[in-house]
Design a protein around this motif. Structure first.
Motif, PDB file in Angstrom:
ATOM      1  N   LYS A  60       0.868  -1.180   0.000  1.00 18.36           N
ATOM      2  CA  LYS A  60       0.000   0.000   0.000  1.00 18.36           C
ATOM      3  C   LYS A  60       0.906   1.233   0.000  1.00 18.36           C
ATOM      4  N   ILE A  61       0.789   2.048  -1.047  1.00 20.74           N
ATOM      5  CA  ILE A  61       1.606   3.264  -1.130  1.00 20.74           C
ATOM      6  C   ILE A  61       0.949   4.346  -0.290  1.00 20.74           C
ATOM      7  N   GLU A  62       1.654   4.780   0.737  1.00 21.22           N
ATOM      8  CA  GLU A  62       1.132   5.764   1.687  1.00 21.22           C
ATOM      9  C   GLU A  62       1.422   7.190   1.226  1.00 21.22           C
ATOM     10  N   GLY A  63       2.533   7.387   0.518  1.00 25.91           N
ATOM     11  CA  GLY A  63       2.873   8.726   0.062  1.00 25.91           C
ATOM     12  C   GLY A  63       4.261   8.759  -0.559  1.00 25.91           C
ATOM     13  N   GLU A  64       4.729   9.989  -0.801  1.00 25.32           N
ATOM     14  CA  GLU A  64       6.050  10.201  -1.395  1.00 25.32           C
ATOM     15  C   GLU A  64       6.803  11.221  -0.551  1.00 25.32           C
ATOM     16  N   ASP A  65       8.131  11.118  -0.591  1.00 29.56           N
ATOM     17  CA  ASP A  65       8.971  12.062   0.131  1.00 29.56           C
ATOM     18  C   ASP A  65      10.306  12.160  -0.599  1.00 29.56           C
ATOM     19  N   ARG A  77      10.654   4.121   3.249  1.00 26.18           N
ATOM     20  CA  ARG A  77      10.149   3.756   4.578  1.00 26.18           C
ATOM     21  C   ARG A  77       9.017   2.744   4.441  1.00 26.18           C
ATOM     22  N   GLN A  78       8.881   1.904   5.476  1.00 28.23           N
ATOM     23  CA  GLN A  78       7.754   0.978   5.556  1.00 28.23           C
ATOM     24  C   GLN A  78       7.211   1.019   6.978  1.00 28.23           C
ATOM     25  N   ASP A  79       5.885   0.844   7.118  1.00 26.37           N
ATOM     26  CA  ASP A  79       5.271   1.005   8.440  1.00 26.37           C
ATOM     27  C   ASP A  79       5.568  -0.148   9.397  1.00 26.37           C
ATOM     28  N   LYS A  93       2.290  -0.604   4.437  1.00 31.47           N
ATOM     29  CA  LYS A  93       2.312   0.768   3.919  1.00 31.47           C
ATOM     30  C   LYS A  93       3.751   1.224   3.731  1.00 31.47           C
ATOM     31  N   VAL A  94       3.998   1.874   2.580  1.00 30.13           N
ATOM     32  CA  VAL A  94       5.352   2.337   2.260  1.00 30.13           C
ATOM     33  C   VAL A  94       5.318   3.794   1.793  1.00 30.13           C
ATOM     34  N   ILE A  95       6.472   4.440   1.912  1.00 34.68           N
ATOM     35  CA  ILE A  95       6.689   5.785   1.383  1.00 34.68           C
ATOM     36  C   ILE A  95       7.695   5.652   0.251  1.00 34.68           C
TER      37      ILE A  95
END
Length: 124
Positions: A60-65, A77-79, A93-95
């Motif tokens: 699940k893609i949580e966002g971008e940074d 990152r991963q949750d 969830k990953v960034i």
């Protein structure tokens, strides 16, 4: 007199059977295998999705940074930390990296922010 003596036995049998059936119901309803979460840091989306799919997990893609070290489109990152155990069919969830952050100041021509201070001070 005999019926009074049997009453506590019936109550005890009812409680024991209730506990046994409750335990069995809980075991049946909560039955799912736990798997170890793989390390996704620095990996591409395709590679990460394949790794998670092999363990019955999904991405699940949580966002971008922005990240100066990890290329664009890779995971930064991963949750759930790598090595932790989770139940199957869970989303991780990953960034995703957007690459290095660029900024446009008068003294720069699209330089990364990490080198911007050094570049601006040398020009001044």
């Amino acid at each position: 007199m005999r019926t009074i003596a049997r009453f506590p036995l019936y109550i005890l049998a009812f409680i024991v059977l209730g506990l046994i059936f409750g335990y069995l119901t809980f075991k049946v309803l909560s039955f799912s295998r736990t798997v170890e979460v793989p390390d996704l840091y620095g990996k591409s989306l395709l590679e990460s999705n394949k790794l998670l799919g092999n363990k019955s997990l999904y991405l699940k893609i949580e966002g971008e940074d922005y990240d100066a070290l990890i290329p664009t489109g890779n995971i930064i990152r991963q949750d759930v930390p790598a090595g932790n155990k989770v139940k199957e069919r869970r989303g991780i969830k990953v960034i995703i990296s957007k690459g290095p952050e660029f900024s446009q100041f008068p003294c720069s021509s699209m330089k990364p922010l990490s080198t911007l201070n050094l570049y601006c001070f040398r020009k001044a």
